[in-house]
Design an enzyme around this catalytic site. Structure first.
Site: not given
Ligand code: AMP
Length: 219
Positions: A175, A17, A131, A164, A92
């Site tokens: 996740r 994404k 990654r 990360r 999400r």
């Molecule tokens: P991402 O970079 O999109 O994989 O997001 C990393 C982490 O940020 C996720 O595993 C969640 O802990 C938090 N996060 C990101 N976007 C959301 C969202 N829309 N709702 C809740 N937690 C989020």
């Protein structure tokens, strides 16, 4: 359908994404709104919100809906969002999607495209464990599939590449479970609204991008 590009990119962690959102943002000259990036920046800056969010992120859990919805609501008020935007990693949960509907309704606006990137779970795990992310600009690499020119350094800004915390194996499993339980129901939610389009997310970055743009050029 309106031609305006108010886009949601859906897909499990590791589907690509973030990578695709950057390319879409460049092509259509619209901002990429990544809630993960916003939260990581807040965590790195050590704000109260960031510290609180980091606890959830490190466990692979979702940050509470009201926190994330508030951030997005604020971001969508910025003037650069007036001609479109790409939401990457938001919504999400179904609750977040409903809250977004309300926010957009109030502005007389709405989502025009929902693109779901589908990738098999085995491939997701391989992608996520390999990654590496730039600490400075957020650009992503993969140790085997898309390595940087010089090991450990970002090609774009020379920043340090790191893994990360939530890309470590134990957290990835959490996740993916959270995705299946809380985020996958959104696919059905947007299907019912007649908005969801799917793109298979295996293959090269450009190949996937061209499939996504095909969807975005449909009117
Ligand atoms: P991402 O970079 O999109 O994989 O997001 C990393 C982490 O940020 C996720 O595993 C969640 O802990 C938090 N996060 C990101 N976007 C959301 C969202 N829309 N709702 C809740 N937690 C989020």
């Amino acid at each position: 359908m309106s031609n305006k590009k108010n886009i949601i990119l859906l897909g499990p962690p590791g589907a690509g994404k973030g990578t695709q959102a950057v390319k879409i943002a460049e092509k259509y000259n619209i901002p990429q709104i990544s809630t993960g990036d916003i939260l990581r920046r807040a965590a790195a800056a050590g704000t109260n919100l960031g510290k609180e969010a980091k606890k959830f992120m490190d466990r692979g859990d979702l940050v509470p809906d009201e926190v994330v919805v508030g951030l997005v609501d604020e971001r969508l008020m910025d003037t650069d969002c007036k001609d479109g935007y790409i939401l990457d990693g938001f919504p999400r949960t179904v609750e977040q999607a409903k809250a977004l509907d309300l926010i957009l309704d109030e502005k007389g606006d709405g989502i025009t495209y929902v693109v779901s990137i589908d990738v098999d779970e085995d491939e997701l795990i391989e992608r996520l464990t390999g990654r590496r992310t730039c600490r400075k600009c957020g650009k992503m690499y993969h140790v085997a599939f898309e390595p940087p020119k010089s090991e450990g350094k970002c090609d774009k800004c020379d920043g340090e590449l790191y893994q990360r915390d939530d890309d470590k194996k134990e957290t990835i499993t959490a996740r993916l479970r959270v995705y299946n339980e809380k985020t996958e129901p959104l696919i059905e939610y947007f299907s019912k609204k007649g908005l969801k389009r799917s793109v298979h997310g295996s293959g090269g970055i450009d190949e996937i991008f061209s499939k996504i743009t095909e969807v975005l050029e449909e009117s």
